[in-house]
Motif scaffolding. Sequence first.
Motif, PDB file in Angstrom:
ATOM      1  N   THR A  12      33.559   4.396 -14.111  1.00 20.65           N
ATOM      2  CA  THR A  12      32.467   4.099 -13.175  1.00 20.65           C
ATOM      3  C   THR A  12      32.450   2.679 -13.981  1.00 20.65           C
ATOM      4  O   THR A  12      33.236   2.208 -14.869  1.00 20.65           O
ATOM      5  CB  THR A  12      31.062   4.426 -14.253  1.00 20.65           C
ATOM      6  N   LYS A  13      31.998   1.548 -13.273  1.00 20.21           N
ATOM      7  CA  LYS A  13      32.453   0.116 -13.394  1.00 20.21           C
ATOM      8  C   LYS A  13      32.582  -0.435 -15.336  1.00 20.21           C
ATOM      9  O   LYS A  13      33.246  -0.919 -16.160  1.00 20.21           O
ATOM     10  CB  LYS A  13      31.519  -0.905 -13.010  1.00 20.21           C
ATOM     11  N   GLU A  14      31.326   1.098 -15.738  1.00 18.09           N
ATOM     12  CA  GLU A  14      31.207  -0.263 -16.862  1.00 18.09           C
ATOM     13  C   GLU A  14      31.948   1.186 -18.527  1.00 18.09           C
ATOM     14  O   GLU A  14      32.421   1.056 -19.838  1.00 18.09           O
ATOM     15  CB  GLU A  14      29.787   0.850 -17.501  1.00 18.09           C
ATOM     16  N   ILE A  20      36.249   2.795 -17.720  1.00 16.69           N
ATOM     17  CA  ILE A  20      36.906   2.880 -16.673  1.00 16.69           C
ATOM     18  C   ILE A  20      38.061   3.703 -17.704  1.00 16.69           C
ATOM     19  O   ILE A  20      38.427   2.907 -18.399  1.00 16.69           O
ATOM     20  CB  ILE A  20      37.572   2.305 -16.205  1.00 16.69           C
ATOM     21  N   SER A  66      38.295  -0.764 -18.756  1.00 16.69           N
ATOM     22  CA  SER A  66      36.923  -1.387 -19.218  1.00 16.69           C
ATOM     23  C   SER A  66      36.329  -2.921 -18.945  1.00 16.69           C
ATOM     24  O   SER A  66      35.612  -3.072 -18.097  1.00 16.69           O
ATOM     25  CB  SER A  66      35.472  -0.233 -19.955  1.00 16.69           C
ATOM     26  N   VAL A 123      37.972  -4.695 -15.991  1.00 22.14           N
ATOM     27  CA  VAL A 123      37.754  -5.090 -15.117  1.00 22.14           C
ATOM     28  C   VAL A 123      37.449  -6.052 -14.152  1.00 22.14           C
ATOM     29  O   VAL A 123      37.593  -6.511 -13.577  1.00 22.14           O
ATOM     30  CB  VAL A 123      36.426  -3.579 -14.239  1.00 22.14           C
ATOM     31  N   ASP A 124      36.293  -7.206 -15.184  1.00 20.01           N
ATOM     32  CA  ASP A 124      36.328  -8.192 -14.474  1.00 20.01           C
ATOM     33  C   ASP A 124      37.516  -9.344 -14.002  1.00 20.01           C
ATOM     34  O   ASP A 124      37.308 -10.328 -13.754  1.00 20.01           O
ATOM     35  CB  ASP A 124      35.050  -8.558 -15.069  1.00 20.01           C
ATOM     36  N   GLU A 137      37.785  -6.593  -9.102  1.00 14.16           N
ATOM     37  CA  GLU A 137      37.277  -4.372  -9.627  1.00 14.16           C
ATOM     38  C   GLU A 137      37.311  -3.852  -8.043  1.00 14.16           C
ATOM     39  O   GLU A 137      37.475  -2.440  -9.146  1.00 14.16           O
ATOM     40  CB  GLU A 137      35.562  -4.404  -9.896  1.00 14.16           C
ATOM     41  N   GLU A 138      36.653  -3.542  -7.001  1.00 18.78           N
ATOM     42  CA  GLU A 138      37.162  -2.673  -6.544  1.00 18.78           C
ATOM     43  C   GLU A 138      38.518  -1.350  -6.643  1.00 18.78           C
ATOM     44  O   GLU A 138      38.652  -0.668  -6.342  1.00 18.78           O
ATOM     45  CB  GLU A 138      37.402  -3.024  -4.995  1.00 18.78           C
ATOM     46  N   LEU A 184      38.217   0.404  -9.598  1.00 14.81           N
ATOM     47  CA  LEU A 184      37.439   1.499  -8.940  1.00 14.81           C
ATOM     48  C   LEU A 184      38.081   2.863  -8.070  1.00 14.81           C
ATOM     49  O   LEU A 184      37.515   3.317  -8.783  1.00 14.81           O
ATOM     50  CB  LEU A 184      35.514   0.720  -8.965  1.00 14.81           C
ATOM     51  N   ALA A 235      39.960   4.784 -10.838  1.00 15.80           N
ATOM     52  CA  ALA A 235      39.036   4.988 -12.302  1.00 15.80           C
ATOM     53  C   ALA A 235      39.222   6.630 -12.085  1.00 15.80           C
ATOM     54  O   ALA A 235      38.756   6.977 -11.486  1.00 15.80           O
ATOM     55  CB  ALA A 235      37.150   4.421 -11.945  1.00 15.80           C
TER      56      ALA A 235
END
Length: 137
Positions: free
Chosen positions: A18-20, A22, A34, A37-38, A44-45, A48, A51
Amino acid sequence: MATETKEYTYADVAAHDTKESIYVVIDEKVYDVSAFVDEHPGGEEVMLDVAGQDGTEAFEDVGHSDEAREILSKYLIGNLKRSESDPKPVTISRAAASSSGDSSSGGLPGIVYAVLVAAVAAGGYYYLQLQQQQASA
Protein backbone atom coordinates in the motif's frame (compact mmCIF):
# COMPACT_ATOMS: atom_id res chain seq x y z
CA MET A 1 32.32 -8.37 13.41
CA ALA A 2 29.97 -8.31 10.40
CA THR A 3 26.53 -6.78 10.70
CA GLU A 4 23.77 -9.35 10.35
CA THR A 5 21.47 -8.70 7.40
CA LYS A 6 17.76 -9.29 7.91
CA GLU A 7 16.11 -11.78 5.57
CA TYR A 8 12.56 -11.37 4.28
CA THR A 9 10.37 -13.96 2.60
CA TYR A 10 8.32 -13.08 -0.43
CA ALA A 11 5.24 -13.24 1.83
CA ASP A 12 6.84 -10.64 4.12
CA VAL A 13 7.37 -8.34 1.15
CA ALA A 14 3.90 -8.98 -0.30
CA ALA A 15 2.29 -7.78 2.94
CA HIS A 16 3.63 -4.27 2.21
CA ASP A 17 1.75 -3.25 -0.93
CA THR A 18 0.00 0.00 0.00
CA LYS A 19 1.06 3.63 -0.36
CA GLU A 20 1.60 3.78 3.39
CA SER A 21 3.93 0.76 3.39
CA ILE A 22 5.76 -0.22 0.21
CA TYR A 23 8.37 -2.94 0.15
CA VAL A 24 9.90 -3.85 -3.18
CA VAL A 25 12.53 -6.38 -4.22
CA ILE A 26 15.31 -5.28 -6.58
CA ASP A 27 18.08 -7.77 -7.37
CA GLU A 28 17.21 -10.03 -4.41
CA LYS A 29 17.42 -7.10 -1.97
CA VAL A 30 14.40 -5.77 -0.05
CA TYR A 31 13.76 -2.03 0.11
CA ASP A 32 11.20 -0.08 2.15
CA VAL A 33 10.47 2.80 -0.21
CA SER A 34 7.39 4.07 1.66
CA ALA A 35 9.06 7.39 2.50
CA PHE A 36 10.04 7.95 -1.15
CA VAL A 37 6.70 7.29 -2.85
CA ASP A 38 5.66 10.96 -2.98
CA GLU A 39 9.09 12.03 -4.25
CA HIS A 40 9.44 9.43 -7.03
CA PRO A 41 9.86 11.31 -10.33
CA GLY A 42 7.73 8.74 -12.17
CA GLY A 43 4.83 9.21 -9.78
CA GLU A 44 3.38 7.06 -7.05
CA GLU A 45 1.47 4.80 -9.44
CA VAL A 46 4.71 3.43 -10.88
CA MET A 47 5.82 2.39 -7.41
CA LEU A 48 2.42 1.04 -6.42
CA ASP A 49 2.47 -1.19 -9.52
CA VAL A 50 5.40 -3.13 -8.01
CA ALA A 51 4.60 -2.65 -4.31
CA GLY A 52 5.00 -5.90 -2.41
CA GLN A 53 6.59 -7.57 -5.44
CA ASP A 54 9.87 -8.21 -7.21
CA GLY A 55 10.35 -5.10 -9.32
CA THR A 56 13.81 -5.93 -10.65
CA GLU A 57 12.81 -6.11 -14.33
CA ALA A 58 10.65 -3.00 -14.12
CA PHE A 59 13.47 -1.11 -12.37
CA GLU A 60 16.09 -2.21 -14.90
CA ASP A 61 13.86 -1.67 -17.95
CA VAL A 62 13.45 2.00 -17.09
CA GLY A 63 17.23 2.47 -17.02
CA HIS A 64 17.63 4.20 -13.67
CA SER A 65 20.68 6.40 -13.28
CA ASP A 66 23.54 5.90 -10.84
CA GLU A 67 22.01 8.67 -8.73
CA ALA A 68 18.67 6.81 -8.62
CA ARG A 69 20.49 3.66 -7.51
CA GLU A 70 22.23 5.68 -4.81
CA ILE A 71 18.88 6.97 -3.56
CA LEU A 72 17.50 3.42 -3.60
CA SER A 73 20.39 2.18 -1.47
CA LYS A 74 19.23 4.41 1.38
CA TYR A 75 16.04 2.34 1.67
CA LEU A 76 17.69 -1.11 1.86
CA ILE A 77 16.30 -3.16 4.76
CA GLY A 78 17.51 -6.68 3.96
CA ASN A 79 17.77 -9.59 1.55
CA LEU A 80 15.07 -11.71 -0.04
CA LYS A 81 14.97 -15.32 1.06
CA ARG A 82 13.44 -16.70 -2.13
CA SER A 83 11.70 -20.04 -2.54
CA GLU A 84 10.95 -21.86 -5.78
CA SER A 85 7.24 -21.06 -5.52
CA ASP A 86 7.78 -17.28 -5.40
CA PRO A 87 6.45 -15.21 -8.31
CA LYS A 88 8.87 -13.95 -10.92
CA PRO A 89 9.83 -10.25 -11.25
CA VAL A 90 7.21 -7.82 -12.57
CA THR A 91 7.86 -6.57 -16.09
CA ILE A 92 6.98 -3.09 -17.33
CA SER A 93 4.22 -4.38 -19.60
CA ARG A 94 2.49 -6.30 -16.80
CA ALA A 95 2.83 -3.35 -14.43
CA ALA A 96 1.46 -0.95 -17.04
CA ALA A 97 -1.36 -3.31 -17.96
CA SER A 98 -2.39 -3.77 -14.35
CA SER A 99 -2.36 -0.02 -13.75
CA SER A 100 -4.59 0.60 -16.73
CA GLY A 101 -6.98 -2.12 -15.64
CA ASP A 102 -6.76 -3.87 -19.01
CA SER A 103 -4.66 -6.97 -18.54
CA SER A 104 -5.69 -8.29 -21.96
CA SER A 105 -3.86 -5.49 -23.78
CA GLY A 106 -0.46 -7.11 -23.20
CA GLY A 107 1.11 -3.76 -22.28
CA LEU A 108 1.48 -0.34 -23.81
CA PRO A 109 1.97 0.33 -27.53
CA GLY A 110 5.62 0.94 -28.42
CA ILE A 111 5.47 4.71 -28.92
CA VAL A 112 3.54 5.27 -25.69
CA TYR A 113 6.06 3.12 -23.85
CA ALA A 114 8.96 5.07 -25.33
CA VAL A 115 7.40 8.41 -24.41
CA LEU A 116 6.65 7.15 -20.90
CA VAL A 117 10.23 5.97 -20.37
CA ALA A 118 11.61 9.26 -21.71
CA ALA A 119 9.31 11.26 -19.43
CA VAL A 120 10.32 9.25 -16.37
CA ALA A 121 14.01 9.63 -17.24
CA ALA A 122 13.67 13.38 -17.81
CA GLY A 123 11.71 13.79 -14.58
CA GLY A 124 14.34 11.85 -12.65
CA TYR A 125 17.14 13.91 -14.11
CA TYR A 126 15.32 17.17 -13.33
CA TYR A 127 14.58 16.05 -9.78
CA LEU A 128 18.20 15.07 -9.11
CA GLN A 129 19.46 18.37 -10.53
CA LEU A 130 17.16 20.25 -8.16
CA GLN A 131 18.39 18.15 -5.24
CA GLN A 132 22.02 18.91 -6.12
CA GLN A 133 21.30 22.63 -6.42
CA GLN A 134 19.55 22.67 -3.05
CA ALA A 135 22.39 20.74 -1.43
CA SER A 136 25.03 23.14 -2.74
CA ALA A 137 23.04 26.26 -1.80
